[in-house]
Design an enzyme around this catalytic site. Structure first.
Site, PDB file in Angstrom:
ATOM      1  N   SER A  31       0.835  -1.204   0.000  1.00 28.11           N
ATOM      2  CA  SER A  31       0.000   0.000   0.000  1.00 28.11           C
ATOM      3  C   SER A  31       0.874   1.260   0.000  1.00 28.11           C
ATOM      4  CB  SER A  31      -0.957   0.019   1.199  1.00 28.11           C
ATOM      5  OG  SER A  31      -0.252  -0.072   2.415  1.00 28.11           O
ATOM      6  N   LYS A  43     -14.233  27.638 -31.454  1.00 24.00           N
ATOM      7  CA  LYS A  43     -14.754  27.110 -30.196  1.00 24.00           C
ATOM      8  C   LYS A  43     -14.040  27.655 -28.965  1.00 24.00           C
ATOM      9  CE  LYS A  43     -17.470  24.431 -29.449  1.00 24.00           C
ATOM     10  NZ  LYS A  43     -17.504  22.972 -29.549  1.00 24.00           N
ATOM     11  N   GLN A 100      -7.364  -1.975   3.911  1.00 24.45           N
ATOM     12  CA  GLN A 100      -6.259  -1.246   3.284  1.00 24.45           C
ATOM     13  C   GLN A 100      -6.745  -0.486   2.037  1.00 24.45           C
ATOM     14  OE1 GLN A 100      -2.262  -2.956   3.108  1.00 24.45           O
ATOM     15  NE2 GLN A 100      -2.480  -3.047   0.890  1.00 24.45           N
ATOM     16  N   SER A 114     -10.991  24.123 -29.487  1.00 30.69           N
ATOM     17  CA  SER A 114     -11.136  22.824 -30.124  1.00 30.69           C
ATOM     18  C   SER A 114      -9.963  22.627 -31.069  1.00 30.69           C
ATOM     19  CB  SER A 114     -12.447  22.798 -30.897  1.00 30.69           C
ATOM     20  OG  SER A 114     -12.387  21.827 -31.920  1.00 30.69           O
ATOM     21  N   ASN A 122     -14.569  26.377 -25.018  1.00 22.76           N
ATOM     22  CA  ASN A 122     -15.360  25.413 -24.253  1.00 22.76           C
ATOM     23  C   ASN A 122     -15.236  25.600 -22.743  1.00 22.76           C
ATOM     24  OD1 ASN A 122     -16.071  24.179 -26.702  1.00 22.76           O
ATOM     25  ND2 ASN A 122     -14.197  22.971 -26.685  1.00 22.76           N
ATOM     26  N   TYR A 181     -10.512  -5.767  12.280  1.00 21.54           N
ATOM     27  CA  TYR A 181      -9.736  -5.377  11.099  1.00 21.54           C
ATOM     28  C   TYR A 181      -9.688  -6.528  10.104  1.00 21.54           C
ATOM     29  CZ  TYR A 181      -5.974  -3.887   8.041  1.00 21.54           C
ATOM     30  OH  TYR A 181      -5.249  -3.540   6.937  1.00 21.54           O
ATOM     31  N   GLU A 219     -17.341  21.479 -17.142  1.00 22.92           N
ATOM     32  CA  GLU A 219     -17.602  20.119 -17.632  1.00 22.92           C
ATOM     33  C   GLU A 219     -16.792  19.085 -16.861  1.00 22.92           C
ATOM     34  OE1 GLU A 219     -18.411  20.183 -22.266  1.00 22.92           O
ATOM     35  OE2 GLU A 219     -16.682  21.400 -21.752  1.00 22.92           O
ATOM     36  N   THR A 238     -37.962  26.723 -14.296  1.00 25.50           N
ATOM     37  CA  THR A 238     -38.275  25.386 -13.786  1.00 25.50           C
ATOM     38  C   THR A 238     -38.453  24.538 -15.038  1.00 25.50           C
ATOM     39  OG1 THR A 238     -40.664  25.714 -13.785  1.00 25.50           O
ATOM     40  CG2 THR A 238     -39.515  26.306 -11.759  1.00 25.50           C
ATOM     41  N   HIS A 239     -38.072  23.273 -14.944  1.00 26.51           N
ATOM     42  CA  HIS A 239     -38.083  22.389 -16.123  1.00 26.51           C
ATOM     43  C   HIS A 239     -37.277  22.976 -17.277  1.00 26.51           C
ATOM     44  CE1 HIS A 239     -41.553  20.425 -14.099  1.00 26.51           C
ATOM     45  NE2 HIS A 239     -41.870  21.664 -13.802  1.00 26.51           N
TER      46      HIS A 239
HETATM   47  N1  ARG Z   1      -1.333  -1.267   5.197  1.00 21.96           N
HETATM   48  C1  ARG Z   1      -2.345  -1.646   6.145  1.00 21.96           C
HETATM   49  C2  ARG Z   1      -3.594  -0.803   5.899  1.00 21.96           C
HETATM   50  O1  ARG Z   1      -3.487   0.204   5.263  1.00 21.96           O
HETATM   51  C3  ARG Z   1      -1.882  -1.402   7.533  1.00 21.96           C
HETATM   52  C4  ARG Z   1      -2.472  -2.329   8.525  1.00 21.96           C
HETATM   53  C5  ARG Z   1      -2.053  -3.689   8.286  1.00 21.96           C
HETATM   54  N2  ARG Z   1      -2.431  -4.552   9.361  1.00 21.96           N
HETATM   55  C6  ARG Z   1      -2.269  -5.854   9.270  1.00 21.96           C
HETATM   56  N3  ARG Z   1      -2.663  -6.543  10.270  1.00 21.96           N
HETATM   57  N4  ARG Z   1      -1.741  -6.410   8.212  1.00 21.96           N
HETATM   58  O2  ARG Z   1      -4.684  -1.120   6.303  1.00 21.96           O
END
Ligand code: ARG
Length: 457
Positions: free
Chosen positions: A22, A282, A321, A276, A284, A316, A289, A154-155
């Site tokens: 992560s 154009k 994650q 464009s 835009n 947990y 948007e 409206t509408h």
């Molecule tokens: N990278 C994990 C998360 O963002 C951290 C917690 C991980 N905990 C574990 N028991 N593996 O959630």
């Protein structure tokens, strides 16, 4: 070997390392991870769980690690999984056994819950502030155009005349509720989960209140299992941002229509538009948007978070994650919108003459005629019907409502007097709407005063 590798005899496969990392998205938590660890280590020393000197050495090294990441010198590796592991292994590499004492009475489960809350609290403060800037931009355009009359819809059909400022202030109200929702979400973000451990707290004599005070949280979480399991505070934020996006998207739709050749109510500054590649003429309204388009992401992120948490057993689970990707994306998306929208509003040119020209459509004042009849004692439904017949007469005779003579008007509205012929004046129509919340000049002025004062403090 990973920091949790004690019970493992084989190291993970490269595919797993890449699959489970992560760090690519949680590295942005580093400052908050370090702030949290410093509070934790100070508490560990105060509670005599680790020596004071160790706590000081750890805190000093953590500062060093922060500076190193600030300078872009930390090498992020998938093998170290997340930001918590990166910081802790760097600490242990530098301090050895002393550094290995930091994680006492802590799990990554309560650590990551803490980090997200700390991070989110700062982000919410920033976002709320930026929404105020957005409101100010709208209020200042409204103030500069406080007497500009436009057709209200409206509408998407001509309905009744309103002040352009009144229309803009409608969005100021919406944004105000958005800021309120984020402020409210912040209350539930601002609760301190550390000390919940993996799920069951700790056998060590930790002082959670001390960490809470040091990190300026409102209070500590009451249930360790809840504290590591739930992400409702993130969902609330994503929800408030989805609603914010919905509001911006509606404003965008107005801006896009208003800046079209058909409406011509406003002209956006070149700086906020693109051309464009094909059609040389154009210009835009891309900001509007794209903001409307990015709102789809805000909705998607909310749905992703809700779906992520649905059906997870306590406490947990590694699924959690995945909370950061949609949460961070919602924060980034909202910030991106808030970066460009207020200056686009502040620099747009308002074409008051064009709006006034459209507001001259006498059909916009048809309701005023019916209400005049009510003043004369005619029941509203009857009045509505009579004016409807007048509209029909005008269509059949190819005349605008303000082109009929009094005698003609009396064919469908026997009560009509000379005064009725004056009801098709848009300025008069606006001036007569002086009820609270209405579009009358005085009402809108007092609304403008209200916002101006609010933003002065
Ligand atoms: N990278 C994990 C998360 O963002 C951290 C917690 C991980 N905990 C574990 N028991 N593996 O959630």
């Amino acid at each position: 070997m990973a920091l949790w590798g004690g019970r493992f005899s084989e190291t993970g496969r490269a595919e797993l390392t890449e699959f489970s990392e992560s760090i690519s998205f949680d590295k942005r938590l580093y400052k908050h991870d370090i702030i949290g660890s410093k509070a934790h280590v100070a508490m560990l020393a105060a509670s005599k769980i680790i020596p004071q000197a160790t706590a000081e050495a750890i805190a000093a090294k953590l500062d060093g690690i922060k500076a190193m990441i600030d300078r872009g010198e930390m090498e992020f590796k998938f093998e170290l999984e997340d930001i918590h592991m990166h910081i802790e292994s760097t600490l242990i590499a530098a301090l050895g056994d002393e550094g290995a004492r930091l994680h006492s009475a802590r799990s990554r489960n309560d650590q990551v819950a803490l980090d997200i809350r700390l991070y989110l609290r700062d982000e919410l403060d920033f976002l709320i502030d930026r929404i105020r800037e957005f409101q100010k931009a709208l209020v200042s355009v409204a103030l500069e155009n406080d007497c500009v009359i436009m057709p209200g819809f409206t509408h998407l059909q001509h309905a009744q005349v309103v002040l352009f400022a009144h229309h803009l202030l409608a969005y100021v109200e919406m944004l105000d509720r958005d800021a309120e929702r984020l402020t409210d979400a912040r209350k539930r973000v601002n609760i301190m989960p550390l000390g919940s451990g993996a799920l069951a707290g700790s056998t060590l004599p930790i002082n959670r209140q001390m960490v809470c005070d040091q990190l300026n949280f409102e209070r500590v979480t009451r249930n360790s299992m809840d504290a590591v399991a739930d992400r409702d505070f993130a969902i609330e934020t994503a929800s408030a941002l989805a609603i914010f996006g919905m509001h911006v998207s509606r404003l965008s739709e107005d801006i896009i229509l208003w800046s079209s050749q058909e409406f011509g109510f406003i002209e956006l500054s070149d700086a906020f538009c693109t051309g464009s590649s094909l059609m040389p003429q154009k210009k835009n309204p891309d900001v509007a948007e794209l903001s409307r388009g990015k709102t789809a992401r805000l909705y998607g992120n909310l749905t992703a978070l809700l779906t992520l948490c649905k059906g997870l057993p306590l406490t947990y689970n590694r699924d959690l994650q995945e909370d950061k990707i949609p949460l961070f994306d919602s924060l980034d998306t909202a910030k991106a919108i808030l970066n460009v929208y207020p200056p686009m509003i502040a620099t747009m040119k308002v074409n008051a003459a064009r709006m006034r020209e459209m507001a001259a459509d006498p059909a916009l004042m048809a309701t005023d005629v019916a209400e005049k009849l009510v003043e004369l004692g005619v029941p509203f439904r009857t009045a509505h019907h009579r004016v409807g017949s007048l509209v029909k007469y005008c269509r059949e005779n190819n005349k605008a409502l303000d082109e009929v003579s009094l005698e003609e008007m009396q064919i469908t509205i026997p009560e009509a007097t000379a005064e009725f012929l004056t009801l098709f004046d848009p300025e008069n129509s606006v001036a007569k709407r002086e009820i609270i919340g209405g579009t009358g000049y005085k009402q809108v002025k007092s609304q403008l005063d209200f916002w101006r004062k609010k933003f002065e403090n």
